[in-house]
Design a protein around this motif. Structure first.
Motif, PDB file in Angstrom:
ATOM      1  N   SER A   1     -45.597  21.594  96.355  1.00 59.52           N
ATOM      2  CA  SER A   1     -46.911  21.028  96.613  1.00 59.52           C
ATOM      3  C   SER A   1     -47.589  21.787  97.750  1.00 59.52           C
ATOM      4  CB  SER A   1     -46.767  19.550  96.966  1.00 59.52           C
ATOM      5  OG  SER A   1     -48.027  18.985  97.188  1.00 59.52           O
ATOM      6  N   VAL A   2     -48.741  22.374  97.443  1.00 59.41           N
ATOM      7  CA  VAL A   2     -49.438  23.218  98.410  1.00 59.41           C
ATOM      8  C   VAL A   2     -50.840  22.687  98.650  1.00 59.41           C
ATOM      9  CG1 VAL A   2     -50.160  25.571  98.985  1.00 59.41           C
ATOM     10  CG2 VAL A   2     -48.145  25.214  97.535  1.00 59.41           C
TER      11      VAL A   2
ATOM     12  N   LEU B   1     -52.194  29.269  92.137  1.00 64.97           N
ATOM     13  CA  LEU B   1     -50.921  28.611  92.451  1.00 64.97           C
ATOM     14  C   LEU B   1     -50.516  27.639  91.336  1.00 64.97           C
ATOM     15  CD1 LEU B   1     -51.337  27.988  96.286  1.00 64.97           C
ATOM     16  CD2 LEU B   1     -50.022  29.791  95.149  1.00 64.97           C
ATOM     17  N   ARG B   2     -51.485  26.914  90.797  1.00 65.01           N
ATOM     18  CA  ARG B   2     -51.176  26.013  89.680  1.00 65.01           C
ATOM     19  C   ARG B   2     -50.708  26.796  88.454  1.00 65.01           C
ATOM     20  NH1 ARG B   2     -55.763  23.264  91.796  1.00 65.01           N
ATOM     21  NH2 ARG B   2     -57.113  24.257  90.257  1.00 65.01           N
ATOM     22  N   GLU B   3     -51.360  27.925  88.192  1.00 66.24           N
ATOM     23  CA  GLU B   3     -50.948  28.767  87.066  1.00 66.24           C
ATOM     24  C   GLU B   3     -49.521  29.285  87.253  1.00 66.24           C
ATOM     25  OE1 GLU B   3     -54.020  31.746  86.967  1.00 66.24           O
ATOM     26  OE2 GLU B   3     -55.441  30.410  85.947  1.00 66.24           O
ATOM     27  N   GLU B   4     -49.081  29.374  88.501  1.00 65.66           N
ATOM     28  CA  GLU B   4     -47.722  29.833  88.811  1.00 65.66           C
ATOM     29  C   GLU B   4     -46.725  28.672  88.867  1.00 65.66           C
ATOM     30  OE1 GLU B   4     -46.633  32.949  89.044  1.00 65.66           O
ATOM     31  OE2 GLU B   4     -48.622  33.758  88.616  1.00 65.66           O
ATOM     32  N   GLY B   5     -47.174  27.479  88.488  1.00 68.79           N
ATOM     33  CA  GLY B   5     -46.263  26.350  88.385  1.00 68.79           C
ATOM     34  C   GLY B   5     -46.174  25.444  89.598  1.00 68.79           C
ATOM     35  N   LEU B   6     -47.025  25.676  90.587  1.00 69.02           N
ATOM     36  CA  LEU B   6     -47.031  24.837  91.784  1.00 69.02           C
ATOM     37  C   LEU B   6     -48.110  23.765  91.657  1.00 69.02           C
ATOM     38  CD1 LEU B   6     -46.823  27.801  94.272  1.00 69.02           C
ATOM     39  CD2 LEU B   6     -44.996  26.163  93.850  1.00 69.02           C
ATOM     40  N   SER B   7     -47.954  22.695  92.393  1.00 65.39           N
ATOM     41  CA  SER B   7     -49.003  21.703  92.529  1.00 65.39           C
ATOM     42  C   SER B   7     -49.853  22.144  93.716  1.00 65.39           C
ATOM     43  CB  SER B   7     -48.380  20.329  92.794  1.00 65.39           C
ATOM     44  OG  SER B   7     -49.386  19.407  93.129  1.00 65.39           O
ATOM     45  N   ALA B   8     -51.125  22.414  93.483  1.00 64.56           N
ATOM     46  CA  ALA B   8     -51.981  22.932  94.554  1.00 64.56           C
ATOM     47  C   ALA B   8     -53.323  22.222  94.528  1.00 64.56           C
ATOM     48  CB  ALA B   8     -52.180  24.435  94.397  1.00 64.56           C
ATOM     49  N   THR B   9     -53.791  21.857  95.718  1.00 61.66           N
ATOM     50  CA  THR B   9     -55.035  21.132  95.863  1.00 61.66           C
ATOM     51  C   THR B   9     -55.879  21.783  96.944  1.00 61.66           C
ATOM     52  OG1 THR B   9     -53.831  19.105  95.349  1.00 61.66           O
ATOM     53  CG2 THR B   9     -56.030  18.853  96.285  1.00 61.66           C
TER      54      THR B   9
ATOM     55  N   VAL C   1     -50.960  15.981 106.348  1.00 67.04           N
ATOM     56  CA  VAL C   1     -50.360  17.090 105.604  1.00 67.04           C
ATOM     57  C   VAL C   1     -48.939  16.761 105.159  1.00 67.04           C
ATOM     58  CG1 VAL C   1     -51.805  18.837 106.724  1.00 67.04           C
ATOM     59  CG2 VAL C   1     -49.549  18.301 107.675  1.00 67.04           C
ATOM     60  N   GLY C   2     -48.456  15.570 105.464  1.00 70.13           N
ATOM     61  CA  GLY C   2     -47.078  15.195 105.184  1.00 70.13           C
ATOM     62  C   GLY C   2     -46.676  15.264 103.731  1.00 70.13           C
ATOM     63  N   ALA C   3     -47.609  15.104 102.808  1.00 71.35           N
ATOM     64  CA  ALA C   3     -47.290  15.118 101.381  1.00 71.35           C
ATOM     65  C   ALA C   3     -47.143  16.527 100.818  1.00 71.35           C
ATOM     66  CB  ALA C   3     -48.372  14.376 100.603  1.00 71.35           C
ATOM     67  N   TYR C   4     -47.392  17.539 101.651  1.00 72.36           N
ATOM     68  CA  TYR C   4     -47.395  18.924 101.173  1.00 72.36           C
ATOM     69  C   TYR C   4     -46.206  19.696 101.731  1.00 72.36           C
ATOM     70  CZ  TYR C   4     -52.090  17.597  99.878  1.00 72.36           C
ATOM     71  OH  TYR C   4     -53.172  16.939  99.342  1.00 72.36           O
ATOM     72  N   ASP C   5     -45.661  20.565 100.878  1.00 71.60           N
ATOM     73  CA  ASP C   5     -44.534  21.405 101.283  1.00 71.60           C
ATOM     74  C   ASP C   5     -44.992  22.680 101.988  1.00 71.60           C
ATOM     75  OD1 ASP C   5     -42.594  19.692 100.033  1.00 71.60           O
ATOM     76  OD2 ASP C   5     -43.269  20.497  98.112  1.00 71.60           O
ATOM     77  N   ALA C   6     -46.205  23.123 101.701  1.00 70.78           N
ATOM     78  CA  ALA C   6     -46.753  24.342 102.289  1.00 70.78           C
ATOM     79  C   ALA C   6     -48.260  24.162 102.438  1.00 70.78           C
ATOM     80  CB  ALA C   6     -46.447  25.556 101.411  1.00 70.78           C
ATOM     81  N   VAL C   7     -48.849  24.937 103.353  1.00 72.32           N
ATOM     82  CA  VAL C   7     -50.276  24.802 103.635  1.00 72.32           C
ATOM     83  C   VAL C   7     -50.918  26.174 103.739  1.00 72.32           C
ATOM     84  CG1 VAL C   7     -52.002  23.896 105.258  1.00 72.32           C
ATOM     85  CG2 VAL C   7     -49.868  22.627 104.875  1.00 72.32           C
ATOM     86  N   VAL C   8     -52.107  26.286 103.171  1.00 69.56           N
ATOM     87  CA  VAL C   8     -52.970  27.454 103.336  1.00 69.56           C
ATOM     88  C   VAL C   8     -54.230  26.923 104.013  1.00 69.56           C
ATOM     89  CG1 VAL C   8     -54.287  29.277 102.185  1.00 69.56           C
ATOM     90  CG2 VAL C   8     -52.076  28.535 101.229  1.00 69.56           C
ATOM     91  N   VAL C   9     -54.653  27.569 105.097  1.00 74.58           N
ATOM     92  CA  VAL C   9     -55.876  27.158 105.794  1.00 74.58           C
ATOM     93  C   VAL C   9     -56.831  28.340 105.807  1.00 74.58           C
ATOM     94  CG1 VAL C   9     -56.895  26.229 107.907  1.00 74.58           C
ATOM     95  CG2 VAL C   9     -54.549  25.617 107.297  1.00 74.58           C
ATOM     96  N   GLY C  10     -58.063  28.077 105.428  1.00 76.52           N
ATOM     97  CA  GLY C  10     -59.069  29.131 105.428  1.00 76.52           C
ATOM     98  C   GLY C  10     -60.344  28.677 106.087  1.00 76.52           C
TER      99      GLY C  10
END
Length: 169
Positions: A4-5, A27-35, A45-54
């Protein structure tokens, strides 16, 4: 493997939002859950395994929502895989060479041990909000300098990297 990202972003006119949405799609196309979510709207951010910030760059600083997000969620970001991106140059420079992060983003990278930072070209077109933005567009210095192939490739590298990471928690 993290599954989950969160892609949190700060934007003034929507250009950075489209970059974040592109990253989430790849990321979704690569099989991850991404929002992709505006940084100001993320309660936790607790529900996410990784984070991208822009964040969009304005006068040498990341958008205020991206800066506030990092401060507000500092505890939750610590120990999670983290990637950062900036958008902003209104020319082809971001596609031609690596543009280092601005000082505030560099501090975030060091503080949280971010995996990587990248700067993408920006976009400022007719209808942009803000006096300075409208002046830039009316002077002919606006345009769309985002390289979506580069954005997609970067998101693909994140997915590959996450495939080898243990799940956060």
């Amino acid at each position: 493997m993290p599954s989950s990202v969160l892609i949190a972003y700060g934007t003034a006119n929507g250009s950075t939002a489209r970059i974040a949405e592109t990253i989430a799609r790849v990321l979704r196309e690569e099989g991850l859950s991404a929002t992709a979510v505006p940084a100001r709207c993320v309660p936790d951010v607790g529900a996410y395994d990784a984070v991208v910030v822009g964040g969009g760059l304005y006068a040498g600083r990341w958008h205020k929502d991206a800066r506030r997000f990092v401060r507000r969620h500092a505890g939750g970001l610590a120990g999670r895989p983290l990637w950062l991106f900036s958008s902003g140059p209104l020319d082809t420079s971001a596609s031609e060479r690596n543009i280092p992060p601005v000082p505030g983003v560099r501090r975030v990278m060091v503080r949280f041990g971010a995996q990587e930072h990248i700067t993408f070209g920006g976009c400022l077109e007719e209808g942009a909000q803000g006096f300075v933005a409208r002046r830039i567009v009316s002077s002919g210095r606006g345009g769309d300098f985002r390289d979506f192939a580069e954005i997609e490739a970067w998101a693909g590298r994140i997915a590959t990297r996450l495939a080898g990471e243990p799940k956060a928690g």
